[in-house]
Motif scaffolding. Sequence first.
Motif, PDB file in Angstrom:
ATOM      1  N   MET A 122      12.488  -8.040   6.208  1.00  0.00           N
ATOM      2  CA  MET A 122      14.024  -8.864   6.527  1.00  0.00           C
ATOM      3  C   MET A 122      15.071  -7.566   5.637  1.00  0.00           C
ATOM      4  N   THR A 123      14.980  -7.165   4.934  1.00  0.00           N
ATOM      5  CA  THR A 123      15.834  -6.820   4.134  1.00  0.00           C
ATOM      6  C   THR A 123      16.453  -5.578   4.493  1.00  0.00           C
ATOM      7  N   ALA A 124      15.097  -5.020   4.833  1.00  0.00           N
ATOM      8  CA  ALA A 124      15.310  -4.073   5.877  1.00  0.00           C
ATOM      9  C   ALA A 124      16.340  -3.177   7.077  1.00  0.00           C
ATOM     10  N   LEU A 125      15.853  -4.766   7.800  1.00  0.00           N
ATOM     11  CA  LEU A 125      16.651  -5.215   9.400  1.00  0.00           C
ATOM     12  C   LEU A 125      18.361  -4.858   8.870  1.00  0.00           C
ATOM     13  N   PHE A 126      18.479  -6.278   7.239  1.00  0.00           N
ATOM     14  CA  PHE A 126      19.514  -6.430   6.811  1.00  0.00           C
ATOM     15  C   PHE A 126      20.329  -4.957   6.279  1.00  0.00           C
ATOM     16  N   ALA A 127      18.978  -4.560   5.656  1.00  0.00           N
ATOM     17  CA  ALA A 127      20.276  -2.916   4.972  1.00  0.00           C
ATOM     18  C   ALA A 127      20.694  -1.912   6.264  1.00  0.00           C
ATOM     19  N   PHE A 128      19.842  -1.586   7.308  1.00  0.00           N
ATOM     20  CA  PHE A 128      20.364  -0.578   8.591  1.00  0.00           C
ATOM     21  C   PHE A 128      21.664  -1.038   8.775  1.00  0.00           C
ATOM     22  N   ILE A 129      21.428  -2.990   9.260  1.00  0.00           N
ATOM     23  CA  ILE A 129      22.963  -3.356  10.400  1.00  0.00           C
ATOM     24  C   ILE A 129      24.235  -2.948   8.970  1.00  0.00           C
ATOM     25  N   GLY A 130      23.531  -3.170   7.324  1.00  0.00           N
ATOM     26  CA  GLY A 130      25.059  -3.508   6.792  1.00  0.00           C
ATOM     27  C   GLY A 130      25.468  -1.889   6.940  1.00  0.00           C
ATOM     28  N   MET A 131      24.735  -0.564   6.605  1.00  0.00           N
ATOM     29  CA  MET A 131      24.951   0.910   6.626  1.00  0.00           C
ATOM     30  C   MET A 131      25.429   1.002   8.102  1.00  0.00           C
ATOM     31  N   SER A 132      24.572   0.535   9.307  1.00  0.00           N
ATOM     32  CA  SER A 132      25.098   1.217  10.478  1.00  0.00           C
ATOM     33  C   SER A 132      26.994   0.435  10.815  1.00  0.00           C
ATOM     34  N   CYS A 133      26.976  -0.577  10.025  1.00  0.00           N
ATOM     35  CA  CYS A 133      28.638  -1.117  10.180  1.00  0.00           C
ATOM     36  C   CYS A 133      29.487  -0.187   9.639  1.00  0.00           C
ATOM     37  N   LEU A 134      29.099   0.565   8.127  1.00  0.00           N
ATOM     38  CA  LEU A 134      29.911   1.427   7.418  1.00  0.00           C
ATOM     39  C   LEU A 134      29.836   1.928   8.026  1.00  0.00           C
ATOM     40  N   CYS A 135      28.994   2.854   7.846  1.00  0.00           N
ATOM     41  CA  CYS A 135      28.769   4.187   9.134  1.00  0.00           C
ATOM     42  C   CYS A 135      29.840   4.154  10.280  1.00  0.00           C
ATOM     43  N   LEU A 136      30.328   3.275  10.949  1.00  0.00           N
ATOM     44  CA  LEU A 136      30.681   3.037  12.327  1.00  0.00           C
ATOM     45  C   LEU A 136      32.761   2.813  11.721  1.00  0.00           C
ATOM     46  N   SER A 137      32.550   2.373  10.140  1.00  0.00           N
ATOM     47  CA  SER A 137      33.715   2.220   9.507  1.00  0.00           C
ATOM     48  C   SER A 137      34.375   3.718   9.707  1.00  0.00           C
ATOM     49  N   MET A 138      33.726   4.746   9.584  1.00  0.00           N
ATOM     50  CA  MET A 138      34.423   5.472   8.967  1.00  0.00           C
ATOM     51  C   MET A 138      34.799   6.471  10.519  1.00  0.00           C
ATOM     52  N   THR A 139      36.101   7.316   9.851  1.00  0.00           N
ATOM     53  CA  THR A 139      36.721   8.453  10.739  1.00  0.00           C
ATOM     54  C   THR A 139      35.585   9.236  11.642  1.00  0.00           C
ATOM     55  N   ARG A 140      35.376  10.166  11.745  1.00  0.00           N
ATOM     56  CA  ARG A 140      34.113  10.646  11.607  1.00  0.00           C
ATOM     57  C   ARG A 140      33.448  10.701  12.410  1.00  0.00           C
ATOM     58  N   HIS A 141      32.778   9.469  12.390  1.00  0.00           N
ATOM     59  CA  HIS A 141      31.512   8.764  12.837  1.00  0.00           C
ATOM     60  C   HIS A 141      31.887   8.283  13.785  1.00  0.00           C
ATOM     61  N   LYS A 142      33.324   7.408  14.313  1.00  0.00           N
ATOM     62  CA  LYS A 142      33.261   5.858  15.033  1.00  0.00           C
ATOM     63  C   LYS A 142      34.253   6.986  16.266  1.00  0.00           C
ATOM     64  N   ARG A 143      34.350   8.296  15.700  1.00  0.00           N
ATOM     65  CA  ARG A 143      35.540   8.859  16.814  1.00  0.00           C
ATOM     66  C   ARG A 143      33.869   9.386  17.748  1.00  0.00           C
ATOM     67  N   ASP A 144      32.762  10.018  17.167  1.00  0.00           N
ATOM     68  CA  ASP A 144      31.406  11.094  17.378  1.00  0.00           C
ATOM     69  C   ASP A 144      30.959   9.477  18.391  1.00  0.00           C
ATOM     70  N   VAL A 145      30.607   8.018  17.963  1.00  0.00           N
ATOM     71  CA  VAL A 145      29.971   7.065  19.047  1.00  0.00           C
ATOM     72  C   VAL A 145      30.914   6.674  19.482  1.00  0.00           C
TER      73      VAL A 145
END
Length: 91
Positions: free
Chosen positions: A1-24
């Motif tokens: 369960m912790t791995a799932l939450f960690a992935f969701i959290g990291m994905s949100c942080l990734c998408l909050s960055m300018t380059r990643h949100k532009r790319d994705v």
Amino acid sequence: MTALFAFIGMSCLCLSMTRHKRDVLGRPLSPTQSRGLRVLGWAVLLLSFGVALPDGALAILRWIGELSLAALAAVAMSALVSSRRRRAGRR
């Protein structure tokens, strides 16, 4: 369960960055949406830590490892989606 939450959290942080949100996403997000993703990402990471905490000290070390793998998976997923978007745009 912790791995799932960690992935969701990291994905949100990734998408909050300018380059990643532009790319994705292919478009910029508003500052409010970026801030919301950043806050949500940190909140979910704290939740994953809270889930891992009752299992003891070794669980915290395992959580750090899962956090590292989740970050790697989030960046890899971002790169995969980005490359697929670029290939679809060439056609």
